[in-house]
Design a protein around this motif. Structure first.
Motif, mmCIF file in Angstrom:
data_model
loop_
_atom_site.group_PDB
_atom_site.id
_atom_site.type_symbol
_atom_site.label_atom_id
_atom_site.label_comp_id
_atom_site.label_asym_id
_atom_site.label_seq_id
_atom_site.Cartn_x
_atom_site.Cartn_y
_atom_site.Cartn_z
ATOM 1 N N VAL A 211 75.902 22.105 -7.711
ATOM 2 C CA VAL A 211 77.126 21.681 -7.029
ATOM 3 C C VAL A 211 76.832 21.613 -5.542
ATOM 4 C CG1 VAL A 211 78.679 22.686 -8.770
ATOM 5 C CG2 VAL A 211 78.034 24.030 -6.780
ATOM 6 N N VAL A 212 77.705 20.965 -4.800
ATOM 7 C CA VAL A 212 77.564 20.880 -3.348
ATOM 8 C C VAL A 212 78.479 21.921 -2.719
ATOM 9 C CG1 VAL A 212 77.855 19.416 -1.313
ATOM 10 C CG2 VAL A 212 77.000 18.430 -3.447
ATOM 11 N N TYR A 213 77.931 22.738 -1.840
ATOM 12 C CA TYR A 213 78.694 23.748 -1.125
ATOM 13 C C TYR A 213 78.926 23.274 0.303
ATOM 14 C CZ TYR A 213 77.806 27.020 -4.901
ATOM 15 O OH TYR A 213 77.779 27.638 -6.119
ATOM 16 N N GLY A 214 80.126 23.541 0.803
ATOM 17 C CA GLY A 214 80.444 23.281 2.204
ATOM 18 C C GLY A 214 80.482 24.602 2.951
ATOM 19 N N ILE A 215 79.822 24.657 4.082
ATOM 20 C CA ILE A 215 79.816 25.854 4.910
ATOM 21 C C ILE A 215 80.570 25.508 6.188
ATOM 22 C CG2 ILE A 215 78.405 27.514 6.204
ATOM 23 C CD1 ILE A 215 76.964 25.553 3.320
ATOM 24 N N PHE A 216 81.636 26.270 6.474
ATOM 25 C CA PHE A 216 82.490 26.028 7.632
ATOM 26 C C PHE A 216 82.433 27.252 8.524
ATOM 27 C CE2 PHE A 216 84.022 23.686 4.036
ATOM 28 C CZ PHE A 216 84.319 22.426 4.551
ATOM 29 N N TYR A 217 82.336 27.037 9.839
ATOM 30 C CA TYR A 217 82.279 28.176 10.747
ATOM 31 C C TYR A 217 82.885 27.820 12.098
ATOM 32 C CZ TYR A 217 77.912 25.836 12.152
ATOM 33 O OH TYR A 217 76.978 24.911 12.563
ATOM 34 N N ALA A 218 83.470 28.843 12.741
ATOM 35 C CA ALA A 218 84.156 28.648 14.024
ATOM 36 C C ALA A 218 84.325 30.002 14.698
ATOM 37 C CB ALA A 218 85.515 27.997 13.796
ATOM 38 N N THR A 219 84.751 29.968 15.943
ATOM 39 C CA THR A 219 84.919 31.213 16.710
ATOM 40 C C THR A 219 86.341 31.757 16.630
ATOM 41 O OG1 THR A 219 85.350 29.947 18.720
ATOM 42 C CG2 THR A 219 83.069 30.645 18.326
ATOM 43 N N SER A 220 87.265 31.033 15.977
ATOM 44 C CA SER A 220 88.636 31.527 15.816
ATOM 45 C C SER A 220 89.220 30.946 14.532
ATOM 46 C CB SER A 220 89.508 31.111 17.006
ATOM 47 O OG SER A 220 89.732 29.716 16.984
ATOM 48 N N PHE A 221 90.284 31.577 14.024
ATOM 49 C CA PHE A 221 90.957 31.035 12.843
ATOM 50 C C PHE A 221 91.539 29.663 13.122
ATOM 51 C CE2 PHE A 221 91.020 35.427 11.194
ATOM 52 C CZ PHE A 221 90.558 35.175 9.915
ATOM 53 N N VAL B 222 74.088 28.930 16.023
ATOM 54 C CA VAL B 222 75.352 29.192 16.713
ATOM 55 C C VAL B 222 75.082 29.435 18.200
ATOM 56 C CG1 VAL B 222 76.479 30.148 14.655
ATOM 57 C CG2 VAL B 222 75.205 31.663 16.170
ATOM 58 N N GLN B 223 76.157 29.510 18.972
ATOM 59 C CA GLN B 223 76.043 29.832 20.397
ATOM 60 C C GLN B 223 75.886 31.340 20.562
ATOM 61 O OE1 GLN B 223 76.014 27.485 22.929
ATOM 62 N NE2 GLN B 223 76.000 26.010 21.245
ATOM 63 N N ARG B 224 75.086 31.734 21.513
ATOM 64 C CA ARG B 224 74.913 33.173 21.748
ATOM 65 C C ARG B 224 76.176 33.760 22.364
ATOM 66 N NH1 ARG B 224 70.205 34.653 25.169
ATOM 67 N NH2 ARG B 224 69.236 33.645 23.434
ATOM 68 N N ASP B 225 76.327 35.055 22.214
ATOM 69 C CA ASP B 225 77.450 35.818 22.787
ATOM 70 C C ASP B 225 78.811 35.352 22.276
ATOM 71 O OD1 ASP B 225 75.633 37.329 24.302
ATOM 72 O OD2 ASP B 225 75.666 35.854 25.930
ATOM 73 N N GLU B 226 78.870 34.901 21.028
ATOM 74 C CA GLU B 226 80.142 34.508 20.392
ATOM 75 C C GLU B 226 80.217 35.196 19.027
ATOM 76 O OE1 GLU B 226 82.667 32.721 21.371
ATOM 77 O OE2 GLU B 226 81.960 31.411 22.968
ATOM 78 N N GLN B 227 81.419 35.481 18.587
ATOM 79 C CA GLN B 227 81.638 35.964 17.229
ATOM 80 C C GLN B 227 82.126 34.792 16.394
ATOM 81 O OE1 GLN B 227 84.222 39.337 17.068
ATOM 82 N NE2 GLN B 227 82.846 40.649 18.235
ATOM 83 N N ASN C 181 69.036 36.373 14.709
ATOM 84 C CA ASN C 181 68.842 36.635 16.137
ATOM 85 C C ASN C 181 70.133 36.229 16.842
ATOM 86 O OD1 ASN C 181 68.708 33.784 16.612
ATOM 87 N ND2 ASN C 181 66.531 33.821 16.087
ATOM 88 N N GLN C 182 70.100 36.017 18.162
ATOM 89 C CA GLN C 182 71.342 35.734 18.897
ATOM 90 C C GLN C 182 71.883 34.324 18.660
ATOM 91 O OE1 GLN C 182 71.484 36.825 22.970
ATOM 92 N NE2 GLN C 182 71.056 38.974 22.548
ATOM 93 N N THR C 183 71.091 33.436 18.062
ATOM 94 C CA THR C 183 71.565 32.062 17.870
ATOM 95 C C THR C 183 71.411 31.554 16.430
ATOM 96 O OG1 THR C 183 69.425 31.154 18.540
ATOM 97 C CG2 THR C 183 71.106 31.414 20.271
#
Length: 163
Positions: A122-132, A153-158, A108-110
């Motif tokens: 194993v342990v996986y790390g998940i990293f996410y952000a709105t820019s490189f 995540v925040q709505r209206d962001e890629q 959904n949007q969030t």
């Protein structure tokens, strides 16, 4: 002048490094601060910090990744102040695991459902952000031993994702 500590690699394997710390001086040492650095996917530098009490020490750092370069830095805490830094580099043995294949799907949007392939236990790390830039400097992150996770995540962001 306070000399830097001597870091000696005692042994290493696919998932651990053992090293000793000592000073070549008569100055009383109360302990060491040790940082272990490695780079994740050329985008994110990771760090683990150890606080070591006492004058001489052998440390073992586990839960590392096979065939990965690590930098170990250390400084001593002495009765006269902190010493300069010492550095050593070591590459763990074995074969580096293949990078997981990540799929991210908006629920959904969030909420984003992330799933990937890769080895079990194993342990996986998940990293996410709105820019490189944010992904490199200060990403949101979480860990799991599963092969999927729902990230809020925040709505209206890629967003950009790494696992």
């Amino acid at each position: 002048v306070i000399p830097p500590p001597v870091i000696h690699i005692e042994s290493y394997s696919e998932d651990s490094i053992s090293f000793s710390l000592k000073m070549t001086t008569n100055i009383k040492v109360s302990g060491y601060v040790v940082n272990i650095y490695w780079t994740f996917d050329t985008h994110r530098q990771e760090k683990r910090t150890l606080i070591v009490e006492g004058e001489k020490s052998i440390q073992k750092v586990a839960n590392l990744t096979a065939h990965t370069p690590y930098e170990i830095s250390a400084w001593a805490k002495t009765e006269l102040g902190d010493s300069p830094l010492s550095f050593v580099h070591v590459v763990t043995s074995g074969t580096r695991p293949a990078a997981p294949s990540l799929k991210a799907k908006a629920i959904n949007q969030t909420a984003v459902e992330c799933s990937w392939t890769g080895p079990r236990d194993v342990v996986y790390g998940i990293f996410y952000a709105t820019s490189f830039l944010e992904l490199y400097r200060s990403p949101h992150n979480t860990t799991t031993t599963a092969h999927n996770i729902t990230v809020l995540v925040q709505r209206d962001e890629q967003y950009l994702f790494l696992v």
